[in-house]
Write an enzyme that holds these catalytic residues in place. Structure first.
Site, PDB file in Angstrom:
ATOM      1  N   LYS A 185     -22.358   3.221  -2.558  1.00  0.00           N
ATOM      2  CA  LYS A 185     -22.466   3.323  -4.015  1.00  0.00           C
ATOM      3  C   LYS A 185     -21.997   2.000  -4.621  1.00  0.00           C
ATOM      4  O   LYS A 185     -20.804   1.738  -4.733  1.00  0.00           O
ATOM      5  CB  LYS A 185     -21.604   4.477  -4.558  1.00  0.00           C
ATOM      6  CG  LYS A 185     -21.998   4.816  -5.983  1.00  0.00           C
ATOM      7  CD  LYS A 185     -20.858   5.174  -6.885  1.00  0.00           C
ATOM      8  CE  LYS A 185     -20.039   4.037  -7.352  1.00  0.00           C
ATOM      9  NZ  LYS A 185     -20.702   3.017  -8.209  1.00  0.00           N
ATOM     10  N   GLY A 239     -12.109  -2.082  -5.275  1.00  0.00           N
ATOM     11  CA  GLY A 239     -12.152  -1.961  -6.725  1.00  0.00           C
ATOM     12  C   GLY A 239     -10.745  -1.986  -7.285  1.00  0.00           C
ATOM     13  O   GLY A 239      -9.821  -2.505  -6.638  1.00  0.00           O
ATOM     14  N   GLU A 261      -9.326  -1.739  -0.674  1.00  0.00           N
ATOM     15  CA  GLU A 261      -9.098  -3.119  -1.106  1.00  0.00           C
ATOM     16  C   GLU A 261      -8.964  -3.077  -2.612  1.00  0.00           C
ATOM     17  O   GLU A 261      -9.957  -2.930  -3.330  1.00  0.00           O
ATOM     18  CB  GLU A 261     -10.293  -4.016  -0.732  1.00  0.00           C
ATOM     19  CG  GLU A 261     -10.528  -4.157   0.745  1.00  0.00           C
ATOM     20  CD  GLU A 261      -9.454  -4.963   1.453  1.00  0.00           C
ATOM     21  OE1 GLU A 261      -8.567  -5.527   0.774  1.00  0.00           O
ATOM     22  OE2 GLU A 261      -9.494  -5.000   2.689  1.00  0.00           O
ATOM     23  N   CYS A 295     -10.211 -10.631  -6.738  1.00  0.00           N
ATOM     24  CA  CYS A 295      -8.883 -10.055  -6.540  1.00  0.00           C
ATOM     25  C   CYS A 295      -7.956 -11.061  -5.871  1.00  0.00           C
ATOM     26  O   CYS A 295      -6.741 -10.914  -5.912  1.00  0.00           O
ATOM     27  CB  CYS A 295      -8.970  -8.759  -5.738  1.00  0.00           C
ATOM     28  SG  CYS A 295      -9.936  -8.956  -4.248  1.00  0.00           S
ATOM     29  N   GLU A 392      -3.892  -8.208 -13.729  1.00  0.00           N
ATOM     30  CA  GLU A 392      -4.910  -9.020 -13.068  1.00  0.00           C
ATOM     31  C   GLU A 392      -5.810  -9.604 -14.163  1.00  0.00           C
ATOM     32  O   GLU A 392      -6.470  -8.856 -14.892  1.00  0.00           O
ATOM     33  CB  GLU A 392      -5.699  -8.113 -12.127  1.00  0.00           C
ATOM     34  CG  GLU A 392      -6.397  -8.853 -11.041  1.00  0.00           C
ATOM     35  CD  GLU A 392      -7.022  -7.912 -10.014  1.00  0.00           C
ATOM     36  OE1 GLU A 392      -7.216  -6.712 -10.310  1.00  0.00           O
ATOM     37  OE2 GLU A 392      -7.327  -8.403  -8.918  1.00  0.00           O
TER      38      GLU A 392
END
Ligand code: ADP
Length: 492
Positions: A185, A239, A261, A295, A392
């Site tokens: 997905k 994500g 992750e 990330c 972030e």
């Protein structure tokens, strides 16, 4: 370059349906959704918008294909990946353009991602034929322990929009190599690269049902029943930490294995003995790869007070020299951010830092016009309680602060819930090892701003995730152990 025409062709060539059991189909509801170019906001195409029934159908195909796929010779699985690797490389230009159109990154970086993505298939094509087991006597000598490795079973793979091709190959590669079937997905912002990948794997000989791709704007409604249904044996997710937590909770109910992750808040530490040329190059790579939408992006820069002004001035000069524009235009260094929400968050973080007396050395102002552009920005004197020190950033904004003492910088660097990567710049070997050991992260860039490599174990500690992707351990995440207890009796 006739981008509009080439872009139209490239988008037109990509299938627009769901890929289930080897066939392209519409969503059961007939619904579609628009994929847009973040450089212009214009719609590129409409693709199928799956609902829960489509998700279930995709998983049924994966479940039905599992036993046969697990029995396929490792060499056959390996060669499918190897062929897919070669097809991807042969189509670099087309795939790079597609990625730039749906995601925004400059074409050169998109070409880099195509090579990086393909490399996962090459790496795991080599791993597919190296799945081994074990044989050992028990300590009392009476039994033998025979250990075999088997595919974990049907997997659900959920990928983000920032590396549309590589996040797919990094999960599909080891799953195929291990003998797992899967439902992929992709993120709704960037589904086209995944659909192109399904076409390439089919061309490379992947049997029907092994990979199924479900595109949807309603991930939560499609995914939850799959995870709770008891047939998914493994979730591999890349994500945000927020969504990762939700999925971990869902997986807990049916005890589904996970690889996660998640987000990062990378410290980038420059000591007074660092080679500043290397540190500035490292900062450019660690901050500006993918417009900062990674990330692994350097999120908090800590520079020793004695070199901070020089570092910041040189870094800001390099940042100010970058060309911002549509990724499809030659010479562009910095493309648009993914969408209005992504840019809005960056604007707010900068405004908050400035309210707390940060100085803007370059950038900091949103340009007029269409597309979600934001300029490369360097902030200094950033207060440690600014929101961007604990959030972030996911944009081209560098927050530079200073430190004086090794212990202090390690403590502050570790003072976060995340632990994906840290960057350390020093010419002192003892310090390099000392600090690398003390940082609570899964990866350290030592005098480099780039750590990603398909041959290395990528992943984080703390709330940055669970498990590793790539390297020798990458395939382990998709394999189970089975042990046979074998008594060996004395001859009669
Ligand atoms: P980002 O904020 O970078 O978009 P997300 O964590 O929201 O990161 O998205 C990463 C992936 O997770 C995407 O494919 C997205 O569609 C998917 N996703 C988001 N929410 C859910 C959810 N509740 N259940 C399953 N998948 C989700």
């Amino acid at each position: 370059m006739t981008i509009t025409d080439a872009g139209t062709d490239v988008v037109a060539d990509v299938p627009k349906g769901l890929f289930i059991d080897g066939a392209w189909t519409d969503a059961a509801s007939g619904r579609t959704f628009a994929v847009a170019d973040p450089a212009t906001g214009k719609v590129l195409c409409e693709i199928a918008d799956a609902g829960p029934d489509d998700g279930r159908r995709a998983l049924e195909a994966a479940v039905a294909a599992q036993e046969g796929w697990a029995a396929t010779a490792p060499r056959a699985r390996s060669e499918i990946l190897r062929r897919a690797y070669e097809i991807i490389l042969a189509r670099t230009e087309e795939l790079a353009l597609l990625m730039t159109l749906e995601m925004g990154k400059p074409l050169d970086q998109a070409r880099g991602e195509v090579a990086y993505a393909a490399e996962f298939f090459r790496w795991f094509s080599e791993e597919a034929v190296r799945i081994d087991g074990g044989y050992a006597p028990t300590p009392d000598g009476a039994n033998r322990i025979v250990v075999m490795r088997q595919p974990v079973g049907p997997c659900l793979l959920i990928t983000p929009w920032n590396f549309p091709l590589a996040m797919g190959t990094r999960k599909i590669g080891p799953a195929v190599a291990a003998g797992c079937t899967m439902v992929l997905k992709p993120a709704p912002q960037t589904p086209l690269s995944s659909l192109a990948l399904a076409g390439i794997l089919t061309e490379a000989g992947l049997p029907a049902g092994v990979l199924n791709v479900v595109t949807t704007t309603d991930a939560a409604t499609v995914v939850e029943p799959l995870l709770r249904g008891g047939r998914v044996r493994k979730l591999s997710f890349t994500g945000s930490t927020a969504v990762g937590r939700i999925l971990l909770a869902q997986c807990a109910d049916t005890v589904v294995r996970t690889s996660m992750e998640l987000g990062g808040n990378a410290p980038f530490i420059v000591f007074d003995d660092a080679d500043l040329d290397v540190a500035v190059d490292g900062a450019m790579a660690a901050k500006m790869r993918n417009m900062g939408e990674a990330c692994t992006a350097a999120n908090r820069m800590f520079v020793h007070r004695s070199v901070a002004d020089e570092f910041a001035a040189r870094f800001a000069e390099r940042m100010a020299g970058l060309t911002v524009g549509p990724g499809t235009e030659p010479g562009t260094d910095v493309g648009p951010l993914i969408d209005a929400a992504g840019r809005g968050k960056v604007e707010e973080l900068v405004a908050d830092a400035v309210r707390r007396d940060a100085k803007v050395l370059t950038g900091g102002t949103t340009p007029e016009g269409s597309g979600y552009f934001y300029p490369p920005t360097v902030l200094t004197d950033v207060a440690r309680d600014s929101a961007l020190m604990s959030t972030e950033i996911f944009g081209p904004v560098a927050a530079v602060t200073t430190f004086e003492d090794e212990d202090d910088v390690v403590r502050v660097a570790n003072d976060t819930d995340w632990g994906l990567v840290g960057y350390v710049f020093t010419r002192d070997l003892d310090r390099a090892i000392r600090v690398s050991e003390r940082l609570e992260v899964g990866m350290v860039g030592l005098n480099t701003g780039l750590v990603s490599n398909p041959a290395a174990p990528f992943g984080g500690v703390k709330q940055s995730g669970l498990g590793r992707e790539g390297g020798r351990v990458g395939i382990e995440e998709f394999l189970e152990y089975k042990y046979l207890a074998v008594p060996v009796r004395a001859a009669k």
